[in-house]
Design an enzyme around this catalytic site. Structure first.
Site, short mmCIF file in Angstrom:
data_model
loop_
_atom_site.label_atom_id
_atom_site.label_comp_id
_atom_site.label_asym_id
_atom_site.label_seq_id
_atom_site.Cartn_x
_atom_site.Cartn_y
_atom_site.Cartn_z
N CYS A 1 3.69 11.60 -13.65
CA CYS A 1 3.66 11.78 -12.19
C CYS A 1 4.00 10.42 -11.61
O CYS A 1 3.19 9.50 -11.66
CB CYS A 1 2.28 12.24 -11.72
N CYS B 1 -0.82 13.09 -10.91
CA CYS B 1 -1.09 14.51 -11.09
C CYS B 1 -1.18 14.84 -12.57
O CYS B 1 -0.39 14.35 -13.37
CB CYS B 1 0.01 15.34 -10.44
#
Lengths: 115, 95, 206
Positions: C109, C114
């Site tokens: 990410c 994430c």
């Protein structure tokens, strides 16, 4: 006049936000890990509990992205999370800056906190 | 909810814009051309959610596949290598 | 990064408080004071997060290795397939990407960190590091070599930059020499890193 024209014509480098780092040069990946401290787990919990009250992941991200670059890099992951949570709560009017200031003084004066 | 404008396999170009605010389209991919890998569903617009608004109606979200060679002109891997990124429809135009 | 709170010995008391620890206590007490949640809710939430370990992801992978129709459902709708095994992953939208003899997948990410937390727990430090987030999209083969993974020219590297509402899990290939193994034994081979795509499951040498 000439100077203005030159500025408009070229040399336009769109700003890149500090957090948006894909493809930037950086050092070797060191597979570092640490066991999360209890307070870090609690920061995680506070954020998740506030999501039930409508706070969004994008507000958290926005307030993390707004950190000055040198702070962003120096702070730990949950340092960033808790700083961002405080900003979000202020922006939403859930707590005021004054509430936080007073409480921080109180907790610091206590020196120790009950969990 | 808006019908998705693109289908798997469509060629798309990422809008090359640099607005302020909270944006989920990475800088490095703006202006690049790729192919829709799949439609993921429609979701509230994160640019609006970040400003404490609803972000509705939901915006179609796609996974877009880009050849690495196209993203990084000096890419040192293999020709077949790709990067796949989720991109909201308002950041995409037909290519 | 100085960490003043040692994990051991904290036991509800910590001195001196770091600035950000102080902020944690402050916000928690303010929010509890406003009745938004209780200290018990915080404890339950912490316990819930602590129970989310890569063992969950490993169980999903092992099932996919042993049940072809499950694998098909997993690749089609990752979240629903996890729920089938009793893992509560809502509201996560999971996309499972499958490694094959021709394709290796890896997750990053670049914008934040994430991560499929309901299945793998909290991400490791390196996943959140500037080095990993900056470089994995641009020089994946080099970064993978730093994790001791080397891929030939015939293998396509697919990097997944997790930017929006989906979360990703790599379905690694089942290692040779595991024929007839039970699901539990297979699951023991599936490491967290193999589900991020920076490692491969390996059968321990005798």
């Amino acid at each position: 006049m000439g100077r203005l024209k030159r500025k408009r014509a070229g040399g336009f480098a769109p700003p890149r936000m500090h957090h948006d780092m894909g493809g930037q040069p950086a050092g070797k990946v060191t597979p570092k890990e640490h066991a999360y401290a209890d307070w870090e787990m609690r920061v995680d919990a506070l954020v998740m509990l506030m999501r039930r009250h409508g706070l969004t992941v994008d507000e958290s991200r926005k307030n993390i992205e707004a950190l000055p670059p040198e702070q962003y890099d120096r702070m730990g992951y949950y340092d960033r999370w808790v700083a961002s949570l405080a900003q979000t709560l202020i922006q939403r009017g859930i707590v005021t800056t004054e509430d936080i200031a007073r409480k921080m003084q109180e907790v610091q004066a206590r020196g120790r906190a009950k969990v | 909810m808006a019908e998705p404008r693109f289908r798997t396999g469509d060629r798309v170009k990422v809008v090359k814009a640099y607005p302020p605010g909270h944006v989920r389209t990475p800088y490095y991919i703006r202006g690049c051309t790729g192919e829709i890998e799949r439609y993921c569903g429609s979701f509230a617009n994160p640019e609006e959610l970040a400003q404490m608004r609803s972000g509705l109606p939901p915006v179609p979200l796609y996974r877009v596949r880009f050849p690495q060679e196209q993203v990084w002109p000096d890419y040192r891997g293999e020709r077949a290598d790709v990067v796949e990124i989720e991109i909201f429809e308002h950041w995409l135009e037909p290519a | 990064m100085k960490r003043t709170a040692a994990k051991k010995g904290e036991q509800g008391r910590y001195a001196p408080l770091s600035y950000f620890q102080l902020m944690e206590v402050t916000l928690r007490e303010l929010l509890v004071g406003k009745g938004l949640f209780s200290e018990d809710d915080v404890r339950r939430q912490v316990a819930d997060m602590a129970s989310r370990t890569p063992g969950r992801g490993a169980a999903v992978v092992a099932r996919a290795w042993t049940d072809a129709s499950y694998k098909e459902r997993l690749l089609k709708d990752g979240s629903a397939a996890c729920e089938e095994l009793g893992f509560d992953v809502k509201p996560m939208r999971l996309v499972v990407v499958e490694n094959t003899p021709r394709v290796h997948n890896v997750i990053v990410c670049t914008l934040c960190s994430c991560y499929p937390r309901p299945l793998l727990g909290i991400p490791p430090d390196w996943y959140k590091s500037r080095a990993y987030r900056s470089r994995m999209v641009r020089e994946p083969r080099k970064v993978l070599r730093e994790f001791s993974l080397k891929f030939g020219r015939e293998i396509q590297i697919r990097v997944h930059d997790s930017t929006a509402d989906m979360r990703y899990l790599v379905l690694p290939m089942r290692p040779a020499g595991t024929e007839g193994w039970t699901e539990a034994r297979l699951a023991s081979l599936v490491t967290r890193d193999s589900m991020i795509g920076v490692a491969l499951p390996r059968v321990p040498r005798r």
